[in-house]
Scaffold this motif. Sequence first.
Motif, PDB file in Angstrom:
ATOM      1  N   ASP A 170       5.596  -5.609   1.680  1.00  0.00           N
ATOM      2  CA  ASP A 170       6.131  -4.386   1.052  1.00  0.00           C
ATOM      3  C   ASP A 170       6.566  -4.682  -0.378  1.00  0.00           C
ATOM      4  O   ASP A 170       6.253  -3.924  -1.311  1.00  0.00           O
ATOM      5  CB  ASP A 170       7.330  -3.856   1.840  1.00  0.00           C
ATOM      6  N   PHE A 171       7.309  -5.776  -0.542  1.00  0.00           N
ATOM      7  CA  PHE A 171       7.776  -6.149  -1.879  1.00  0.00           C
ATOM      8  C   PHE A 171       6.591  -6.422  -2.800  1.00  0.00           C
ATOM      9  O   PHE A 171       6.561  -5.955  -3.951  1.00  0.00           O
ATOM     10  CB  PHE A 171       8.680  -7.379  -1.805  1.00  0.00           C
ATOM     11  N   ALA A 172       5.614  -7.146  -2.296  1.00  0.00           N
ATOM     12  CA  ALA A 172       4.437  -7.477  -3.110  1.00  0.00           C
ATOM     13  C   ALA A 172       3.695  -6.211  -3.535  1.00  0.00           C
ATOM     14  O   ALA A 172       3.226  -6.114  -4.680  1.00  0.00           O
ATOM     15  CB  ALA A 172       3.504  -8.399  -2.326  1.00  0.00           C
ATOM     16  N   ALA A 173       3.598  -5.246  -2.645  1.00  0.00           N
ATOM     17  CA  ALA A 173       2.902  -3.998  -2.970  1.00  0.00           C
ATOM     18  C   ALA A 173       3.635  -3.228  -4.063  1.00  0.00           C
ATOM     19  O   ALA A 173       3.012  -2.636  -4.957  1.00  0.00           O
ATOM     20  CB  ALA A 173       2.765  -3.141  -1.714  1.00  0.00           C
ATOM     21  N   VAL A 174       4.975  -3.258  -4.011  1.00  0.00           N
ATOM     22  CA  VAL A 174       5.764  -2.530  -5.010  1.00  0.00           C
ATOM     23  C   VAL A 174       5.615  -3.165  -6.387  1.00  0.00           C
ATOM     24  O   VAL A 174       5.338  -2.476  -7.374  1.00  0.00           O
ATOM     25  CB  VAL A 174       7.254  -2.490  -4.583  1.00  0.00           C
ATOM     26  N   VAL A 175       5.785  -4.474  -6.482  1.00  0.00           N
ATOM     27  CA  VAL A 175       5.716  -5.108  -7.804  1.00  0.00           C
ATOM     28  C   VAL A 175       4.286  -5.050  -8.361  1.00  0.00           C
ATOM     29  O   VAL A 175       4.091  -4.946  -9.576  1.00  0.00           O
ATOM     30  CB  VAL A 175       6.244  -6.560  -7.784  1.00  0.00           C
ATOM     31  N   LYS A 176       3.292  -5.095  -7.471  1.00  0.00           N
ATOM     32  CA  LYS A 176       1.908  -4.982  -7.931  1.00  0.00           C
ATOM     33  C   LYS A 176       1.649  -3.594  -8.504  1.00  0.00           C
ATOM     34  O   LYS A 176       1.031  -3.449  -9.566  1.00  0.00           O
ATOM     35  CB  LYS A 176       0.938  -5.259  -6.787  1.00  0.00           C
ATOM     36  N   HIS A 177       2.156  -2.569  -7.815  1.00  0.00           N
ATOM     37  CA  HIS A 177       1.924  -1.202  -8.294  1.00  0.00           C
ATOM     38  C   HIS A 177       2.530  -0.986  -9.678  1.00  0.00           C
ATOM     39  O   HIS A 177       1.894  -0.367 -10.546  1.00  0.00           O
ATOM     40  CB  HIS A 177       2.513  -0.176  -7.327  1.00  0.00           C
ATOM     41  N   PHE A 178       3.729  -1.500  -9.888  1.00  0.00           N
ATOM     42  CA  PHE A 178       4.394  -1.292 -11.177  1.00  0.00           C
ATOM     43  C   PHE A 178       4.042  -2.370 -12.201  1.00  0.00           C
ATOM     44  O   PHE A 178       4.566  -2.365 -13.316  1.00  0.00           O
ATOM     45  CB  PHE A 178       5.908  -1.202 -10.977  1.00  0.00           C
ATOM     46  N   ASN A 179       3.169  -3.284 -11.795  1.00  0.00           N
ATOM     47  CA  ASN A 179       2.596  -4.274 -12.713  1.00  0.00           C
ATOM     48  C   ASN A 179       3.669  -5.114 -13.403  1.00  0.00           C
ATOM     49  O   ASN A 179       3.667  -5.296 -14.621  1.00  0.00           O
ATOM     50  CB  ASN A 179       1.714  -3.584 -13.768  1.00  0.00           C
ATOM     51  N   VAL A 180       4.593  -5.620 -12.601  1.00  0.00           N
ATOM     52  CA  VAL A 180       5.617  -6.506 -13.153  1.00  0.00           C
ATOM     53  C   VAL A 180       5.426  -7.917 -12.591  1.00  0.00           C
ATOM     54  O   VAL A 180       4.959  -8.099 -11.465  1.00  0.00           O
ATOM     55  CB  VAL A 180       7.047  -6.006 -12.858  1.00  0.00           C
ATOM     56  N   LYS A 181       5.784  -8.900 -13.387  1.00  0.00           N
ATOM     57  CA  LYS A 181       5.639 -10.301 -13.009  1.00  0.00           C
ATOM     58  C   LYS A 181       7.017 -10.963 -12.934  1.00  0.00           C
ATOM     59  O   LYS A 181       7.821 -10.836 -13.857  1.00  0.00           O
ATOM     60  CB  LYS A 181       4.774 -11.049 -14.037  1.00  0.00           C
ATOM     61  N   SER A 182       7.261 -11.651 -11.872  1.00  0.00           N
ATOM     62  CA  SER A 182       8.483 -12.449 -11.696  1.00  0.00           C
ATOM     63  C   SER A 182       9.757 -11.686 -12.069  1.00  0.00           C
ATOM     64  O   SER A 182      10.545 -12.129 -12.922  1.00  0.00           O
ATOM     65  CB  SER A 182       8.393 -13.737 -12.518  1.00  0.00           C
ATOM     66  N   PRO A 183      10.002 -10.537 -11.441  1.00  0.00           N
ATOM     67  CA  PRO A 183      11.237  -9.807 -11.745  1.00  0.00           C
ATOM     68  C   PRO A 183      12.461 -10.532 -11.199  1.00  0.00           C
ATOM     69  O   PRO A 183      12.356 -11.425 -10.355  1.00  0.00           O
ATOM     70  CB  PRO A 183      11.034  -8.475 -11.006  1.00  0.00           C
ATOM     71  N   LEU A 184      13.613 -10.140 -11.684  1.00  0.00           N
ATOM     72  CA  LEU A 184      14.872 -10.558 -11.085  1.00  0.00           C
ATOM     73  C   LEU A 184      15.077  -9.717  -9.836  1.00  0.00           C
ATOM     74  O   LEU A 184      14.892  -8.498  -9.865  1.00  0.00           O
ATOM     75  CB  LEU A 184      16.031 -10.359 -12.058  1.00  0.00           C
ATOM     76  N   TYR A 185      15.452 -10.350  -8.745  1.00  0.00           N
ATOM     77  CA  TYR A 185      15.682  -9.647  -7.479  1.00  0.00           C
ATOM     78  C   TYR A 185      17.172  -9.394  -7.317  1.00  0.00           C
ATOM     79  O   TYR A 185      17.969 -10.340  -7.327  1.00  0.00           O
ATOM     80  CB  TYR A 185      15.165 -10.476  -6.312  1.00  0.00           C
TER      81      TYR A 185
END
Length: 297
Positions: A100-115
């Motif tokens: 789920d997390f991977a799908a969200v960050v992929k959709h918004f095209n962000v790399k290595s965000p702060l969690y």
Amino acid sequence: MFLFLFLQCLSAALIITVNSIFIQSSDGTDIFASAVGNPGKLPIVFVHGISLSALVFDDLFEDERLLRRFYMISYDLRGHGRSGKPNTTEAYVSNLFADDFAAVVKHFNVKSPLYVGWSYGGTVVTDIFSFLPPQTISGIVAIAAPPSVNLAAGTPFVNSIIPLFRVDNDVAVGVNTRNTFVEACFNNASNIAIQTIWTWLGSSVLQLPAISVLVRQRTQDPAKLFEAGARGIPYLSISGTADKIVLNDNITEEIRPHFTNLEVYKIEGGSHALFVDNKDEFIQVLIPYAKKVLKRT
């Protein structure tokens, strides 16, 4: 609607986008996610607590201090809020929370965000490190949160009401239990806008008792998270000394041996929902930490 109008006005001074969408995870479950701010800014993903939804962060997502500096993403965990709520044990295994997390960050095209995980939301970092590449996130901010379901440390009060979340034959007990839980997140619920209380309560009521059981009984293996902790993944624990939900000192002592780059910040008199009750102090802590961690990546 208020958030949309607020950001429309603010966009005259800031480059802001508001994007809310249902994203399909690996098993077909819909995950509701939102992003606010300038996609060119440093990325932060916020994850909410048990039985609630990403609506708990609405006030933060309207704050100009954060909007000027960060691209902020939030999503409803599976089984919560507007996301899908499959009614099987298999739908709440660890790898799916990671997907789920991977799908969200992929959709918004962000790399290595702060969690940034609040309460139960903090546990998803175990799923992330168990099943995704180590560089998936750049650091962790735990707001009154354990990093794994294995390390949960509830107060006697919250442990006394947890069994009532599974009551499915008495509507009054179910609603009153969730209202008691929501109010206990704050120092004094009577000082919180009733719209906020009702929004949080509405999110909680959307989670049926059977789903509450499935969410709470899921299992994890924190081994890879602890390996990342030993390698120095940045970890900031923020908690309030008046938290009625979590025994934060117990969690700190449990995780200290596993994280070589651990920072601990306590807000005197802070509640469980300290990003609401103690918003200014929380933001003053978050901004420099996020800038320090994200500029390393």
